[in-house]
Design an enzyme around this catalytic site. Structure first.
Site, short mmCIF file in Angstrom:
data_model
loop_
_atom_site.label_atom_id
_atom_site.label_comp_id
_atom_site.label_asym_id
_atom_site.label_seq_id
_atom_site.Cartn_x
_atom_site.Cartn_y
_atom_site.Cartn_z
N GLU A 102 25.29 25.25 5.47
CA GLU A 102 25.13 24.87 6.87
C GLU A 102 26.49 24.51 7.48
O GLU A 102 27.41 24.14 6.75
CB GLU A 102 24.14 23.69 6.95
CG GLU A 102 23.92 23.07 8.31
CD GLU A 102 23.34 24.00 9.36
OE1 GLU A 102 23.93 25.07 9.60
OE2 GLU A 102 22.32 23.64 9.99
N ASP A 103 26.58 24.64 8.79
CA ASP A 103 27.86 24.28 9.44
C ASP A 103 28.00 22.78 9.58
O ASP A 103 28.97 22.18 9.14
CB ASP A 103 28.01 25.00 10.79
CG ASP A 103 26.82 24.81 11.74
OD1 ASP A 103 25.82 24.17 11.35
OD2 ASP A 103 26.89 25.32 12.87
N ILE A 104 27.00 22.14 10.23
CA ILE A 104 27.17 20.72 10.55
C ILE A 104 25.82 20.02 10.55
O ILE A 104 24.82 20.59 10.99
CB ILE A 104 27.90 20.57 11.91
CG1 ILE A 104 28.23 19.11 12.23
CG2 ILE A 104 27.13 21.21 13.06
CD1 ILE A 104 29.23 18.96 13.38
N ASP A 106 23.97 16.71 12.04
CA ASP A 106 24.11 15.63 13.02
C ASP A 106 22.96 14.64 12.82
O ASP A 106 23.07 13.71 12.02
CB ASP A 106 24.15 16.23 14.43
CG ASP A 106 24.30 15.15 15.51
OD1 ASP A 106 24.56 13.99 15.17
OD2 ASP A 106 24.16 15.50 16.70
N GLY A 108 20.17 15.37 11.39
CA GLY A 108 19.52 15.71 10.14
C GLY A 108 18.16 16.39 10.32
O GLY A 108 17.55 16.81 9.35
N LYS A 134 28.30 14.70 10.98
CA LYS A 134 28.75 14.00 12.18
C LYS A 134 28.23 12.58 12.27
O LYS A 134 28.90 11.70 12.81
CB LYS A 134 28.25 14.78 13.40
CG LYS A 134 29.16 14.68 14.57
CD LYS A 134 29.07 15.85 15.51
CE LYS A 134 27.85 15.87 16.36
NZ LYS A 134 27.94 16.89 17.43
N ASP A 161 29.65 26.55 17.99
CA ASP A 161 29.74 27.01 19.37
C ASP A 161 29.40 25.93 20.37
O ASP A 161 28.80 24.90 20.03
CB ASP A 161 28.77 28.16 19.60
CG ASP A 161 27.31 27.66 19.63
OD1 ASP A 161 26.90 26.98 18.68
OD2 ASP A 161 26.61 27.93 20.62
P1 IMP Z 1 20.80 18.22 13.71
O1 IMP Z 1 19.45 18.85 13.56
O2 IMP Z 1 20.85 17.17 14.79
O3 IMP Z 1 21.37 17.69 12.41
O4 IMP Z 1 21.77 19.32 14.27
C1 IMP Z 1 22.30 20.26 13.48
C2 IMP Z 1 22.56 21.57 14.23
O5 IMP Z 1 23.02 21.35 15.58
C3 IMP Z 1 23.67 22.30 13.52
O6 IMP Z 1 23.10 23.26 12.70
C4 IMP Z 1 24.48 22.90 14.64
O7 IMP Z 1 24.03 24.22 14.88
C5 IMP Z 1 24.18 22.09 15.86
N1 IMP Z 1 25.27 21.14 16.15
C6 IMP Z 1 25.24 19.80 16.01
N2 IMP Z 1 26.39 19.25 16.41
C7 IMP Z 1 27.19 20.26 16.80
C8 IMP Z 1 28.53 20.33 17.33
O8 IMP Z 1 29.27 19.33 17.52
N3 IMP Z 1 29.01 21.58 17.63
C9 IMP Z 1 28.27 22.70 17.44
N4 IMP Z 1 27.03 22.69 16.95
C10 IMP Z 1 26.49 21.48 16.63
MG MG Z 2 23.41 25.35 12.96
#
Ligand code: IMP
Ligand code: MG
Length: 181
Positions: A102-104, A106, A108, A134, A161
Site C-alpha cells: 500500500e502507499d499510505i 491514514d 486505517g 500518516k 495523487d
Molecule cells: P485511510 O483509509 O484513511 O487509511 O486512507 C488511505 C488511502 O487514502 C490511501 O490508500 C491513499 O490512497 C489515500 N490517501 C490518504 N492520505 C493521502 C495523502 O496524503 N496523499 C494521497 N493519498 C492519500
Molecule cells: Mg491508496
C-alpha cells in the site's frame, strides 16, 4: 534545483531517501520469506503502483504481482468513509503467502477493509507493507513493514495523487493547504 510546481509547499522525502528505504524493506522481506517459496505481492491501485514496481524489482524472493483497486476518497482530500472494491485480484490467494503493498495508511479504514477481505480468503499468511503512515491514531491494523511516518498533511508524488495529479513526481511533497482545503 528546478522550480517546484506552484501547488507544492515543500519536498518532505527525497527520491534518494525513498529508493534507499524501498531497498531496505525489500531486504527485510527477502530475509523474512527466504523459506516461503512463492510469495504474492498485492499492489493497491492506483497509489501503490510505483512502489509495487520498485519493491518487486528489488526483491530476490520468488514472487508474483497482482493488483486490487480500492477507493475511499473522491476527487478531494476528504475521506468519504466508505471503502469500495473497484477491481479484484485475478487469482485466488488461498494457501498463498500474501504481502499487501500500500502507499499510505491514514485513518486505517482502507487497510482494515483489505485485511478483513483478504483474511476471509484463507491465505497461508498475510502481511501488510505500507510505504507511508500518516496518522498515529489510525485503526488497529497490523502494519508489518512501514517506510516512513508522515505529518498530517496531504502529500503527493511517488504514486500518490491529489485528484489524479502529481503522481509521477519522484519525491514525496506536501501540497499547499489552499489547494486541498
Ligand atoms: P485511510 O483509509 O484513511 O487509511 O486512507 C488511505 C488511502 O487514502 C490511501 O490508500 C491513499 O490512497 C489515500 N490517501 C490518504 N492520505 C493521502 C495523502 O496524503 N496523499 C494521497 N493519498 C492519500
Ligand atoms: Mg491508496
Amino acid at each position: 534545483m528546478t522550480d517546484l510546481h506552484p501547488d507544492i509547499e515543500r519536498i518532505l522525502i527525497s527520491e534518494d531517501d525513498i529508493q534507499r528505504r524501498v531497498a531496505e524493506i525489500a531486504a527485510e522481506i527477502d530475509r523474512d520469506y527466504k523459506d516461503a517459496g512463492q510469495v504474492v505481492l498485492v499492489g493497491i491501485l492506483k497509489g501503490a503502483f510505483i512502489f509495487t514496481a520498485d519493491l518487486s524489482r528489488k526483491l530476490s524472493v520468488p514472487h508474483s504481482v497482482d493488483f486490487m483497486s480500492i477507493s475511499s476518497y473522491g476527487d478531494t482530500a476528504e475521506s468519504a468513509g466508505a471503502v469500495r472494491l473497484i477491481l479484484d485480484l485475478r487469482k485466488p490467494i488461498t494457501d498463498r503467502h500474501v504481502i499487501v503493498v500500500e502507499d499510505i495508511v491514514d485513518t486505517g479504514h482502507t487497510m482494515n477493509y483489505l485485511h478483513q477481505t483478504l483474511m476471509g480468503r484463507n491465505p497461508a499468511s498475510l502481511k501488510i507493507c505500507s510505504l507511508f503512515k500518516k496518522n498515529r491514531d489510525s485503526l488497529d491494523v497490523p502494519l508489518d513493514y512501514v517506510g516512513f511516518d508522515l505529518p498530517d498533511v496531504w502529500v503527493v508524488g511517488y504514486g500518490l495523487d491529489y485528484a489524479d495529479t502529481h503522481r509521477t513526481l519522484p519525491y514525496i511533497a506536501e501540497l499547499k493547504k489552499e489547494v486541498y482545503s
